[in-house]
Scaffold this active site. Structure first.
Site, PDB file in Angstrom:
ATOM      1  N   HIS A  67      30.971  41.365  74.465  1.00 48.11           N
ATOM      2  CA  HIS A  67      32.500  41.800  73.826  1.00 48.11           C
ATOM      3  C   HIS A  67      32.068  41.482  72.544  1.00 48.11           C
ATOM      4  CE1 HIS A  67      36.265  40.525  72.607  1.00 48.11           C
ATOM      5  NE2 HIS A  67      36.841  41.566  73.905  1.00 48.11           N
ATOM      6  N   ASP A  94      37.217  43.054  81.737  1.00 50.87           N
ATOM      7  CA  ASP A  94      37.404  44.171  82.733  1.00 50.87           C
ATOM      8  C   ASP A  94      36.096  44.121  83.937  1.00 50.87           C
ATOM      9  OD1 ASP A  94      38.724  45.440  81.686  1.00 50.87           O
ATOM     10  OD2 ASP A  94      37.976  45.956  79.921  1.00 50.87           O
TER      11      ASP A  94
HETATM   12  N1  CMC Z   1      24.683  46.662  78.504  1.00 53.72           N
HETATM   13  C1  CMC Z   1      23.958  46.255  77.400  1.00 53.72           C
HETATM   14  N2  CMC Z   1      23.272  46.392  76.574  1.00 53.72           N
HETATM   15  C2  CMC Z   1      24.892  45.986  75.678  1.00 53.72           C
HETATM   16  C3  CMC Z   1      25.649  45.515  76.194  1.00 53.72           C
HETATM   17  C4  CMC Z   1      25.515  46.111  77.667  1.00 53.72           C
HETATM   18  N3  CMC Z   1      27.303  45.864  78.173  1.00 53.72           N
HETATM   19  N4  CMC Z   1      26.901  44.938  75.180  1.00 53.72           N
HETATM   20  C5  CMC Z   1      25.964  44.939  74.567  1.00 53.72           C
HETATM   21  N5  CMC Z   1      24.804  45.789  74.294  1.00 53.72           N
HETATM   22  C6  CMC Z   1      23.926  45.148  73.044  1.00 53.72           C
HETATM   23  C7  CMC Z   1      23.652  45.759  72.266  1.00 53.72           C
HETATM   24  O1  CMC Z   1      22.910  46.797  72.734  1.00 53.72           O
HETATM   25  C8  CMC Z   1      23.304  45.605  71.099  1.00 53.72           C
HETATM   26  O2  CMC Z   1      21.887  45.321  71.205  1.00 53.72           O
HETATM   27  P1  CMC Z   1      20.962  45.594  69.906  1.00 53.72           P
HETATM   28  O3  CMC Z   1      21.260  43.859  68.959  1.00 53.72           O
HETATM   29  O4  CMC Z   1      19.265  45.383  70.198  1.00 53.72           O
HETATM   30  O5  CMC Z   1      21.008  46.673  69.461  1.00 53.72           O
HETATM   31  C9  CMC Z   1      23.903  43.778  71.067  1.00 53.72           C
HETATM   32  O6  CMC Z   1      24.016  44.130  72.515  1.00 53.72           O
HETATM   33  C10 CMC Z   1      24.719  44.517  70.327  1.00 53.72           C
HETATM   34  O7  CMC Z   1      26.283  45.265  70.750  1.00 53.72           O
HETATM   35  P2  CMC Z   1      26.947  45.818  69.912  1.00 53.72           P
HETATM   36  O8  CMC Z   1      26.591  47.072  70.779  1.00 53.72           O
HETATM   37  O9  CMC Z   1      26.610  45.906  69.040  1.00 53.72           O
HETATM   38  O10 CMC Z   1      28.171  44.974  70.094  1.00 53.72           O
HETATM   39  P3  CMC Z   1      29.469  45.522  69.376  1.00 53.72           P
HETATM   40  O11 CMC Z   1      30.272  44.296  69.307  1.00 53.72           O
HETATM   41  O12 CMC Z   1      30.032  46.098  68.573  1.00 53.72           O
HETATM   42  O13 CMC Z   1      30.163  46.109  71.186  1.00 53.72           O
HETATM   43  C11 CMC Z   1      31.389  46.095  73.055  1.00 53.72           C
HETATM   44  C12 CMC Z   1      31.101  45.266  72.068  1.00 53.72           C
HETATM   45  C13 CMC Z   1      32.619  45.685  74.255  1.00 53.72           C
HETATM   46  C14 CMC Z   1      31.871  47.405  72.749  1.00 53.72           C
HETATM   47  C15 CMC Z   1      29.918  46.246  74.010  1.00 53.72           C
HETATM   48  O14 CMC Z   1      29.589  45.038  74.138  1.00 53.72           O
HETATM   49  C16 CMC Z   1      29.612  47.276  75.569  1.00 53.72           C
HETATM   50  O15 CMC Z   1      29.968  48.499  75.336  1.00 53.72           O
HETATM   51  N6  CMC Z   1      30.359  46.757  76.066  1.00 53.72           N
HETATM   52  C17 CMC Z   1      30.772  47.746  77.490  1.00 53.72           C
HETATM   53  C18 CMC Z   1      31.219  48.225  77.637  1.00 53.72           C
HETATM   54  C19 CMC Z   1      32.939  46.981  77.937  1.00 53.72           C
HETATM   55  O16 CMC Z   1      32.520  46.119  78.804  1.00 53.72           O
HETATM   56  N7  CMC Z   1      33.746  47.193  77.193  1.00 53.72           N
HETATM   57  C20 CMC Z   1      35.163  46.603  77.100  1.00 53.72           C
HETATM   58  C21 CMC Z   1      35.160  45.055  76.688  1.00 53.72           C
HETATM   59  S1  CMC Z   1      36.898  43.855  76.727  1.00 53.72           S
HETATM   60  C22 CMC Z   1      38.171  44.972  77.584  1.00 53.72           C
HETATM   61  C23 CMC Z   1      38.661  44.799  76.136  1.00 53.72           C
HETATM   62  O17 CMC Z   1      38.969  44.224  75.336  1.00 53.72           O
HETATM   63  O18 CMC Z   1      38.408  46.693  75.646  1.00 53.72           O
END
Ligand code: CMC
Length: 393
Positions: free
Chosen positions: A271, A328
C-alpha cells in the site's frame, strides 16, 4: 518557471487539508471524523457512516431517520436508464457501465451542472447519488445476465434492498441472512473513505473545475477500476484461483512476485501509505472466516490466501519493503461466498467508497479550492523549423 521539484505519483505531496479521514500508515490507524474504523465497523450502519463522512458528525436518531427516508424515496432510477443498458454488450464490465451511468445522471438532472447551484441542490444531488447507486449497480449485474431487473423495495434497509435487487428473481424470493447483511454492512463501511487515494483525488480534480458531482463521481469510478486501485479485489481472486489450479504452490508465486524481471505482483499486498497492517484487512479477515463458516462454504482460496500471507510476512523481500495484506486481500473471498460474480467485486468497492467521494468533493467545494492544475518540467524538443509535408523525407 521556478519549478524545482517533481514528485511523480505524488508520493510525498500534500494536495489539500482535510478534516474527514485520519490515516497513520506507520501505526496502521484509520479514523473517520475522529472515530476508529474498528468501532464504526462493529457498531454503525453504512448510512450512519455515510452521514458522518458527509456532514461531519454521527446522526442522532431523528437525523438518521430523515436522511434514510430522503434516500429511500429516491431509489428509483429513470426508466430511460434501461435504454442505456440496452446499448451495452451483454458482457460489458459493470465498472465501465457504472462510470457511464453515473455520468448520465448529470443529463437526467441537468440542474446539477449549474456552477451556481445552491447548497440545497447540492444536497439533493448527494441524496440522489446515494439512493440510486445500489439500483444502478444491481441493474448492471442483472443486465449482464440478461435477467429482468428488480425494482427497489423501500420497506427494506439499504443493504437488504441492494441484495434483493441483486439476487431476487421473478421465480425466487431472496431472503438475506443476518450474518451476510452484517458482513456486507462492514465491508461497505471499511471502504467508505481513505483520504487522498487515486479515485478520490480524481473526484477532487474533476470537481475543482466546478464540474457536477455526478461527473466527478464518474471520474472516481474510472480511476477505481484500475488493477492497482479498486480493481485489485478482482485481480486477487483471479490470482488465488490461478495458484489453486496450478497445484497451490504458494512459494512459486512469492518468488515470481519478488522477481524484478517478472511483471507479476502479489495482488492485495502493499500500500502507498500503510507500512504496517492495513487495519481494514484485519477486520475483513475475521469477517471472512465467520461468513464462510456460517454459510458452510469451504473455499480452497481462503487457505491459499492465508498461506500466502504467512509466507510473505516471513520473507525478507516483503518485510524490508513493509508490504502487508491490504483491504482487497480477503474481501473478494467474502464477495464470492455471498454469490457476487468476480466482475462485481470492484462495483462493491464503488458502492462503499461513494460517501467518501461525496464528502471529499463537498469539502473541496465548500473551501472554494482553486482549479487543480499541476505544472511539468518540459523534456521535449527545443524550437524546430517547420518542414512542409512534401519536403519531409
Ligand atoms: N508484490 C511485489 N512487490 C511489490 C508489491 C507487490 N504487491 N507492492 C510493492 N512491491 C515492491 C515494488 O516492486 C517496489 O520494490 P523496489 O523498491 O525493489 O522497486 C516496492 O515494493 C515499493 O513499491 P511501489 O510500487 O514503489 O509502491 P507504490 O506505493 O507506488 O505502490 C501499490 C503501492 C498498492 C500500487 C503496490 O503495492 C501494488 O501494486 N500492490 C498490488 C496491487 C494492490 O493490491 N492494490 C490495492 C491497493 S489497496 C486498495 C486501494 O486503496 O486501492
Amino acid at each position: 518557471t521556478g519549478l524545482v521539484t517533481l514528485d511523480s505519483g505524488f508520493k510525498n505531496t500534500g494536495a489539500t487539508t482535510s478534516g474527514i479521514t485520519f490515516l497513520n500508515g506507520e501505526a496502521g490507524v484509520l479514523r473517520y471524523r475522529g472515530y476508529a474504523i474498528e468501532d464504526l465497523a462493529e457498531h454503525a450502519s453504512f448510512l450512519e457512516v455515510a452521514y458522518l463522512l458527509i456532514y461531519g458528525n454521527l446522526p442522532n436518531p431523528e437525523e438518521l431517520n430523515h436522511f434514510t427516508s430522503e434516500i429511500t424515496r429516491r431509489t428509483l432510477v429513470n426508466e430511460g436508464v434501461k435504454k442505456i443498458f440496452a446499448g451495452f454488450p451483454v458482457n460489458a464490465h459493470p465498472m465501465g457501465v457504472m462510470a457511464s451511468l453515473a455520468s448520465s445522471l448529470a443529463s437526467f438532472y441537468p440542474e446539477s451542472i449549474d456552477p451556481h447551484r445552491t447548497p440545497d441542490l447540492v444536497n439533493l444531488t448527494i441524496i440522489r447519488l446515494l439512493a440510486k447507486f445500489p439500483t444502478l449497480a444491481a441493474w448492471s449485474y442483472k443486465n449482464s445476465n440478461g435477467h429482468p431487473v428488480n425494482y427497489p423495495r423501500n420497506k427494506l434497509n439499504y443493504v437488504q434492498n441492494f441484495m434483493q435487487m441483486m439476487f431476487a428473481l421473478p421465480t425466487y424470493e431472496y431472503e438475506i441472512d443476518p450474518d451476510v447483511e452484517e458482513a456486507l454492512n462492514k465491508l461497505l463501511i471499511l471502504h467508505a473513505d481513505h483520504e487522498q487515494n487515486c479515485s478520490t483525488s480524481a473526484v477532487r480534480l474533476v470537481g475543482s473545475s466546478q464540474a457536477s458531482l455526478y461527473s466527478s463521481v464518474s471520474a472516481g469510478i474510472s480511476a477505481l477500476w484500475g488493477p492497482l486501485h479498486g480493481g485489485a479485489n478482482q485481480q486477487v481472486i483471479e490470482m488465488l484461483d490461478k495458484i489453486h489450479q496450478d497445484g497451490g504452490d504458494v512459494k512459486k508465486y512469492i518468488e515470481k512476485a519478488k522477481d524484478k524481471n517478472d511483471t507479476f505482483r502479489l495482488m492485495g499486498f502493499g500500500h502507498r501509505v500503510y507500512k504496517n497492517f492495513d487495519p481494514r484487512a484485519r477486520i475483513i479477515k475475521k469477517s471472512c472466516d465467520k461468513v464462510l463458516n456460517k454459510l458452510g462454504i469451504k473455499d480452497p482460496t481462503l487457505e491459499i490466501a492465508k498461506k500466502l500471507e504467512e509466507t510473505a510476512l516471513n520473507d525478507d523481500y516483503f518485510v524490508e519493503r513493509k508490504l502487508y495484506p491490504n483491504v482487497d486481500f480477503y474481501s473478494g473471498i467474502i464477495y464470492r461466498a455471498l454469490g457476487f460474480p468476480i466482475d462485481m467485486f470492484t462495483v462493491m468497492f464503488t458502492l462503499g467508497r461513494l460517501p467518501g467521494w461525496i464528502a471529499q468533493w463537498k469539502e473541496m467545494r465548500e473551501a472554494q479550492q482553486p482549479i487543480s492544475r499541476p505544472r511539468q518540467i518540459y523534456t521535449g524538443s527545443t524550437a524546430r523549423d517547420f518542414v512542409k509535408l512534401e519536403d519531409r523525407g
